[in-house]
Write an enzyme that holds these catalytic residues in place. Structure first.
Site, PDB file in Angstrom:
ATOM      1  N   CYS A 289       0.861  -1.186   0.000  1.00  0.00           N
ATOM      2  CA  CYS A 289       0.000   0.000   0.000  1.00  0.00           C
ATOM      3  C   CYS A 289       0.886   1.220   0.000  1.00  0.00           C
ATOM      4  O   CYS A 289       2.109   1.101  -0.088  1.00  0.00           O
ATOM      5  CB  CYS A 289      -0.952  -0.022   1.188  1.00  0.00           C
ATOM      6  SG  CYS A 289      -0.105   0.141   2.743  1.00  0.00           S
TER       7      CYS A 289
ATOM      8  N   ASP B  71       2.339   6.071  13.357  1.00  0.00           N
ATOM      9  CA  ASP B  71       1.116   6.741  12.893  1.00  0.00           C
ATOM     10  C   ASP B  71       1.095   8.229  13.238  1.00  0.00           C
ATOM     11  O   ASP B  71       0.156   8.935  12.868  1.00  0.00           O
ATOM     12  CB  ASP B  71      -0.129   6.051  13.481  1.00  0.00           C
ATOM     13  CG  ASP B  71      -0.334   4.661  12.896  1.00  0.00           C
ATOM     14  OD1 ASP B  71       0.276   4.356  11.858  1.00  0.00           O
ATOM     15  OD2 ASP B  71      -1.108   3.885  13.483  1.00  0.00           O
TER      16      ASP B  71
HETATM   17  N1  EPU Z   1       5.268  -7.179   9.252  1.00  0.00           N
HETATM   18  C1  EPU Z   1       5.856  -8.267   8.640  1.00  0.00           C
HETATM   19  N2  EPU Z   1       5.143  -9.420   8.537  1.00  0.00           N
HETATM   20  C2  EPU Z   1       3.885  -9.540   9.038  1.00  0.00           C
HETATM   21  C3  EPU Z   1       3.294  -8.434   9.662  1.00  0.00           C
HETATM   22  C4  EPU Z   1       4.015  -7.257   9.769  1.00  0.00           C
HETATM   23  O1  EPU Z   1       7.003  -8.190   8.198  1.00  0.00           O
HETATM   24  O2  EPU Z   1       3.300 -10.618   8.896  1.00  0.00           O
HETATM   25  C5  EPU Z   1       6.022  -5.922   9.401  1.00  0.00           C
HETATM   26  C6  EPU Z   1       5.422  -4.724   8.680  1.00  0.00           C
HETATM   27  O3  EPU Z   1       5.799  -4.696   7.321  1.00  0.00           O
HETATM   28  C7  EPU Z   1       5.995  -3.570   9.476  1.00  0.00           C
HETATM   29  C8  EPU Z   1       5.999  -4.120  10.897  1.00  0.00           C
HETATM   30  O4  EPU Z   1       5.909  -5.526  10.750  1.00  0.00           O
HETATM   31  O5  EPU Z   1       7.324  -3.315   9.092  1.00  0.00           O
HETATM   32  C9  EPU Z   1       4.887  -3.668  11.800  1.00  0.00           C
HETATM   33  O6  EPU Z   1       3.644  -3.872  11.160  1.00  0.00           O
HETATM   34  P1  EPU Z   1       2.335  -4.301  11.968  1.00  0.00           P
HETATM   35  O7  EPU Z   1       1.992  -5.691  11.607  1.00  0.00           O
HETATM   36  O8  EPU Z   1       2.522  -3.995  13.419  1.00  0.00           O
HETATM   37  O9  EPU Z   1       1.251  -3.318  11.328  1.00  0.00           O
HETATM   38  P2  EPU Z   1      -0.284  -3.660  11.177  1.00  0.00           P
HETATM   39  O10 EPU Z   1      -0.698  -4.474  12.324  1.00  0.00           O
HETATM   40  O11 EPU Z   1      -0.565  -4.151   9.817  1.00  0.00           O
HETATM   41  C10 EPU Z   1      -1.215  -1.638  12.570  1.00  0.00           C
HETATM   42  C11 EPU Z   1      -2.045  -0.416  12.321  1.00  0.00           C
HETATM   43  C12 EPU Z   1      -1.258   0.585  11.486  1.00  0.00           C
HETATM   44  C13 EPU Z   1       0.021   0.943  12.246  1.00  0.00           C
HETATM   45  C14 EPU Z   1       0.814  -0.330  12.538  1.00  0.00           C
HETATM   46  C15 EPU Z   1       2.062  -0.093  13.356  1.00  0.00           C
HETATM   47  C16 EPU Z   1      -4.304  -1.246  12.293  1.00  0.00           C
HETATM   48  C17 EPU Z   1      -5.552  -1.469  11.549  1.00  0.00           C
HETATM   49  N3  EPU Z   1      -3.269  -0.785  11.616  1.00  0.00           N
HETATM   50  O12 EPU Z   1      -0.939  -2.208  11.283  1.00  0.00           O
HETATM   51  O13 EPU Z   1      -2.089   1.747  11.388  1.00  0.00           O
HETATM   52  O14 EPU Z   1       0.794   1.835  11.485  1.00  0.00           O
HETATM   53  O15 EPU Z   1      -0.016  -1.273  13.254  1.00  0.00           O
HETATM   54  O16 EPU Z   1       1.762   0.481  14.570  1.00  0.00           O
HETATM   55  O17 EPU Z   1      -4.253  -1.449  13.493  1.00  0.00           O
HETATM   56  C18 EPU Z   1      -2.927   3.707  10.427  1.00  0.00           C
HETATM   57  O18 EPU Z   1      -3.816   3.708  11.290  1.00  0.00           O
HETATM   58  O19 EPU Z   1      -2.707   4.699   9.675  1.00  0.00           O
HETATM   59  C19 EPU Z   1      -2.090   2.518  10.256  1.00  0.00           C
HETATM   60  C20 EPU Z   1      -1.389   2.277   9.147  1.00  0.00           C
END
Ligand code: EPU
Length: 428
Positions: A119, A311
């Site tokens: 994205c 964020d």
């Molecule tokens: N990652 C991996 N593999 C995975 C999952 C994540 O490599 O299977 C990596 C990501 O690429 C990134 C890091 O782990 O480098 C952290 O990502 P995370 O999984 O924590 O992000 P997320 O859970 O997909 C949520 C929020 C995001 C916020 C991030 C980090 C929701 C709906 N989204 O995303 O919010 O930036 O945590 O805090 O909860 C926003 O609200 O604008 C937003 C993008």
């Protein structure tokens, strides 16, 4: 094509009170968790934002009735239907749809969820979500761009959910949701500690789950046979609160932010204090934010909670554009989350990107310009810059902003900002 855009005349100092809504990033996984529940779930303070509406639509397709009451309460009741497929059309629009994966496998023994692509904020893999479910005994195949997961009964296990960057927020959520109905004990090491993960665990516990350690890197889930419905209030949105803090600081205003948990914003408030922005606890809860005349430059590195949140990186950058000196911002969660840099430069900022770092050379003033929003938080940063800029800023593609901020323009207007939502052709 006629699309909504914001027109902002910069300058007015913001004053007054604003109430922050419930956290989008807590509400989304909690809504998905209702797939696991028997009976009615009432969720209070669910923000009226586009992402919540999109997930509501997906849940309806998956067999959960979702009704919004006028007071911000969502009523969700899972039916006994067997549609277990989250299609690309919806997952593409909203990556958070991935959080139906764990609940579907745990409750319906089968899930077919389209792989979310990258994205605007970069590659966003879901390998750890898949690893978590495999650890619990699900069989997983990737076919035609879909994740297909099957399991008769999940079994609790010890698992490590870290990646090279740290922990994963929604990955931890998926693991906790699936483990809640697994047989036996699951131990999640390197669990994400974000307040939204804690809120999900607290919600699941309210429904009869047995989760301990939430908010620490070691979460223990004792599987239970079933979860029931409950009534629950979503925590305040720390990112919306932080965005209004910057709105106050960047306009040299004085804004009281209600329904704000300062304990969820410690790293952010620490950086604001170093810049010279005064954040005080309001007597009736919440915070009062007022600014110093002179903004000091500071260095900021985004990190998992309790570190500085990714964020709020874009919004902080907008503020630091006006500091007296050079600041350095380093993005350790999403190294490419910098689409706002070129747009802020169009407004007279002096930003230079070097890999995952941006060097911010403070300028005396920003100047209004037509700019393009690219993702949710980048859009917020452009609005903030527009509030402080001399002249008129037009921000196109504000539908990105509507995904996560409820009535942002109205709330800013009530604080004295000169901001209008208009419709028109996109001309840049
Ligand atoms: N990652 C991996 N593999 C995975 C999952 C994540 O490599 O299977 C990596 C990501 O690429 C990134 C890091 O782990 O480098 C952290 O990502 P995370 O999984 O924590 O992000 P997320 O859970 O997909 C949520 C929020 C995001 C916020 C991030 C980090 C929701 C709906 N989204 O995303 O919010 O930036 O945590 O805090 O909860 C926003 O609200 O604008 C937003 C993008």
């Amino acid at each position: 094509m006629s699309l909504p855009y914001f027109e902002i005349n910069g300058g007015p100092r913001l004053r007054g009170k604003v109430r922050v809504g419930g956290a989008k990033n807590a509400a989304l996984p909690i809504m998905a968790a209702t797939i696991l529940c028997e009976g009615e779930v009432l969720l209070h303070d669910v923000p009226d934002v586009a992402d919540v509406a999109s997930l509501g639509e997906l849940l309806m397709k998956l067999g959960v009735n979702v009704d919004r009451r006028g007071d911000g309460t969502l009523r969700l009741v899972a039916r006994d239907e067997m549609n277990c497929r989250a299609e690309y059309d919806i997952v593409r629009k909203m990556r958070a749809s991935i959080c139906v994966l764990g609940p579907l496998v745990a409750k319906r023994h089968m899930a077919q969820v389209s792989m979310p692509g990258g994205c605007a904020i970069g590659d966003r893999p879901v390998d750890i979500h898949i690893r978590a479910l495999k650890n619990l005994g699900a069989e997983i195949e990737l076919i035609g761009g879909d994740i297909i997961a099957k399991a008769k009964r999940l079994r609790g296990r010890e698992m490590f959910l870290g990646g090279p960057f740290g922990s994963t927020v929604l990955g931890t959520g998926n693991a906790m949701m699936a483990a809640s109905l697994a047989e036996g004990t699951t131990v999640i090491e390197m669990a994400a500690c974000e307040p939204e993960v804690v809120d999900l665990a607290n919600f699941l516990n309210r429904c009869g789950a047995s989760i301990t350690g939430q908010g620490t890197p070691r979460v223990v889930v004792e599987g239970v046979k079933e979860l029931h419905g409950c009534e629950y209030t979503i925590i305040p949105d720390r990112i919306e609160a932080g965005t209004f803090m910057v709105a106050s600081a960047i306009t040299n205003g004085e804004v009281t932010i209600e329904n704000c948990r300062l304990d969820h914003l410690m790293a952010f408030v620490d950086r604001l204090a170093a810049i010279g922005v005064n954040v005080e606890k309001a007597p009736e809860g919440g915070a009062v934010v007022s600014s110093a005349r002179r903004l000091e430059p500071v260095d900021v590195t985004t990190q998992p909670f309790p570190g500085f949140p990714t964020d709020l990186q874009a919004q902080m950058m907008a503020l630091l554009c006006l500091a007296e000196g050079n600041s350095i911002i380093t993005e350790k969660i999403f190294p490419d989350r910098y689409l706002h840099v070129a747009e802020l430069n169009r407004m007279g900022a002096r930003l230079r990107k070097e890999g995952p770092t941006v060097i911010v050379e403070g300028v005396k003033r920003l100047v209004g310009a037509p700019v393009m929003a690219s993702d949710l938080r980048a859009s917020a940063a452009l609005v903030l810059a527009g509030l402080a800029a001399r002249g008129t800023t037009r921000i196109h593609r504000v539908y990105h902003l509507d995904r996560g901020y409820a009535r942002f323009d109205e709330k800013l207007r009530a604080l004295g900002a000169d901001i209008q939502r208009k419709e028109g052709d996109e001309v840049l």
